[in-house]
Write a protein that holds these residues in place. Structure first.
Motif, short mmCIF file in Angstrom:
data_model
loop_
_atom_site.label_atom_id
_atom_site.label_comp_id
_atom_site.label_asym_id
_atom_site.label_seq_id
_atom_site.Cartn_x
_atom_site.Cartn_y
_atom_site.Cartn_z
N GLU A 86 0.82 -1.22 0.00
CA GLU A 86 0.00 0.00 0.00
C GLU A 86 0.85 1.26 0.00
O GLU A 86 0.57 2.21 -0.73
CB GLU A 86 -0.93 0.02 1.22
CG GLU A 86 -2.02 -1.01 1.16
CD GLU A 86 -2.96 -0.95 2.37
OE1 GLU A 86 -2.97 0.10 3.07
OE2 GLU A 86 -3.67 -1.93 2.61
N HIS A 108 0.35 3.40 -3.17
CA HIS A 108 0.04 4.72 -2.60
C HIS A 108 -1.44 4.81 -2.23
O HIS A 108 -2.11 5.80 -2.52
CB HIS A 108 0.45 5.86 -3.53
CG HIS A 108 1.90 5.88 -3.83
ND1 HIS A 108 2.84 6.23 -2.89
CD2 HIS A 108 2.60 5.53 -4.94
CE1 HIS A 108 4.05 6.12 -3.42
NE2 HIS A 108 3.93 5.69 -4.65
N GLY A 109 -1.92 3.76 -1.60
CA GLY A 109 -3.30 3.75 -1.13
C GLY A 109 -4.00 2.46 -1.49
O GLY A 109 -3.39 1.51 -1.99
N LEU A 111 -8.17 0.84 -2.68
CA LEU A 111 -9.50 1.17 -3.18
C LEU A 111 -10.41 1.43 -1.99
O LEU A 111 -10.44 0.64 -1.04
CB LEU A 111 -10.06 0.01 -4.01
CG LEU A 111 -9.27 -0.36 -5.26
CD1 LEU A 111 -9.88 -1.59 -5.92
CD2 LEU A 111 -9.20 0.80 -6.23
N SER A 112 -11.12 2.52 -2.03
CA SER A 112 -12.02 2.87 -0.94
C SER A 112 -13.16 3.73 -1.48
O SER A 112 -13.06 4.96 -1.48
CB SER A 112 -11.26 3.61 0.17
OG SER A 112 -12.13 3.95 1.22
N ASP A 115 -14.32 6.65 0.53
CA ASP A 115 -13.45 7.83 0.49
C ASP A 115 -13.29 8.38 -0.92
O ASP A 115 -12.48 9.28 -1.15
CB ASP A 115 -12.07 7.49 1.07
CG ASP A 115 -12.15 7.08 2.53
OD1 ASP A 115 -12.96 7.66 3.27
OD2 ASP A 115 -11.41 6.16 2.92
N LYS A 117 -12.01 6.76 -3.47
CA LYS A 117 -10.76 6.30 -4.09
C LYS A 117 -11.03 5.10 -4.98
O LYS A 117 -11.37 4.02 -4.50
CB LYS A 117 -9.74 5.92 -3.02
CG LYS A 117 -8.89 7.06 -2.56
CD LYS A 117 -7.70 6.54 -1.79
CE LYS A 117 -6.58 7.54 -1.85
NZ LYS A 117 -5.37 7.06 -1.21
N GLU A 120 -8.20 4.49 -10.47
CA GLU A 120 -7.41 5.56 -11.09
C GLU A 120 -6.70 6.44 -10.05
O GLU A 120 -5.81 7.22 -10.40
CB GLU A 120 -8.28 6.43 -12.01
CG GLU A 120 -9.38 7.20 -11.30
CD GLU A 120 -10.61 6.37 -10.89
OE1 GLU A 120 -11.41 6.90 -10.10
OE2 GLU A 120 -10.75 5.21 -11.33
N ASP A 121 -7.08 6.29 -8.79
CA ASP A 121 -6.50 7.12 -7.73
C ASP A 121 -5.29 6.48 -7.06
O ASP A 121 -4.64 7.11 -6.23
CB ASP A 121 -7.56 7.44 -6.67
CG ASP A 121 -8.71 8.23 -7.25
OD1 ASP A 121 -8.45 9.22 -7.97
OD2 ASP A 121 -9.88 7.85 -7.01
N ILE A 122 -5.04 5.22 -7.37
CA ILE A 122 -3.87 4.55 -6.81
C ILE A 122 -3.02 4.01 -7.95
O ILE A 122 -3.41 4.05 -9.11
CB ILE A 122 -4.26 3.45 -5.78
CG1 ILE A 122 -5.12 2.37 -6.41
CG2 ILE A 122 -4.97 4.07 -4.58
CD1 ILE A 122 -5.44 1.22 -5.46
N GLU A 149 -10.62 -2.65 2.88
CA GLU A 149 -10.11 -1.95 1.70
C GLU A 149 -8.90 -2.67 1.10
O GLU A 149 -8.77 -2.78 -0.12
CB GLU A 149 -9.72 -0.51 2.06
CG GLU A 149 -10.86 0.36 2.50
CD GLU A 149 -11.24 0.20 3.97
OE1 GLU A 149 -12.24 0.80 4.39
OE2 GLU A 149 -10.55 -0.54 4.71
N THR A 153 -8.81 -4.35 -2.60
CA THR A 153 -7.75 -3.98 -3.54
C THR A 153 -7.02 -5.22 -4.03
O THR A 153 -6.73 -5.35 -5.22
CB THR A 153 -6.76 -2.99 -2.86
OG1 THR A 153 -7.50 -1.86 -2.38
CG2 THR A 153 -5.69 -2.53 -3.84
#
Length: 199
Positions: A86, A108-109, A111-112, A115, A117, A120-122, A149, A153
């Motif tokens: 993560e 860098h994170g 799936l959430s 939130d 996310k 495409e956000d990670i 989460e 992911t």
């Protein structure tokens, strides 16, 4: 009573850090004021240098001064496995056990949806691109945290990677549900790597 502006700004700055509330920020601010001037200067320089000199590796997403990072450049490492984590701090935790000698990929994170996310956000797209471009990679070890989460992911990545014929495994026993990799002791991490299971 209102604090003088420099103290108020310092408190506000500390409160921007995760897990730091008003009381802790105030305590840290006053501790900083009581510090030796040279120590404060060194502390400030360290903050500035870390922000200025560190960036993410263009291959794996780990924190590095050089690009690519030392792990990606190290040809003595097992080029056939990629351990997906993560955060960059999880790479540091895994490196401490000295049992895993493959490559890494930092998301860098996770799936959430709560939130906001999504994929495409990670850092998932770069993982898929990396796997397409590097035929030497035969196994992806998913080491996301054992949280809802993290599990979501892991399943998402598994569904994307498996059709390419790449083995997908998950860190197994040793990590309890709800735990963070960065807080696990070395033996727990060793057992988790040793007992990974195919997904």
């Amino acid at each position: 009573m209102q604090y003088p502006e420099p103290i108020a700004k310092l408190i506000d700055s500390y409160m921007k850090l995760p897990g730091i509330g008003g009381k802790t920020a105030t305590r840290l601010a006053f501790y900083t004021i009581d510090m030796n001037g040279d120590d404060v200067t060194e502390f400030a320089k360290s903050l500035i240098a870390a922000k200025r000199d560190l960036h993410f590796c263009s291959i794996c997403g780990n924190i590095t001064e050089d690009d690519p990072c030392v792990i990606c450049k190290d040809k003595s490492r097992d080029q056939s496995t990629v351990l997906v984590v993560e955060e960059a701090k999880d790479v540091m935790a895994m490196e401490k056990i000295k049992e895993y000698n493959g490559l890494y990929h930092v998301l860098h994170g996770v799936l959430s949806p709560i939130d906001g996310k999504g994929p495409e956000d990670i850092n998932i797209a770069s993982l898929l691109k990396r796997l397409q471009q590097n035929e030497a990679i035969k196994e992806v070890i998913i080491a996301t945290n054992a949280t809802p989460e993290g599990e979501a992911t892991a399943m998402y990545i598994s569904r994307l990677v498996k059709p390419a014929g790449i083995k997908v495994t998950r860190l197994a026993h040793g990590l309890s549900v709800g735990s963070d990799i960065q807080y696990a002791d070395e033996m727990t991490l060793f057992k988790a790597v040793e007992g990974r299971q195919e997904m």
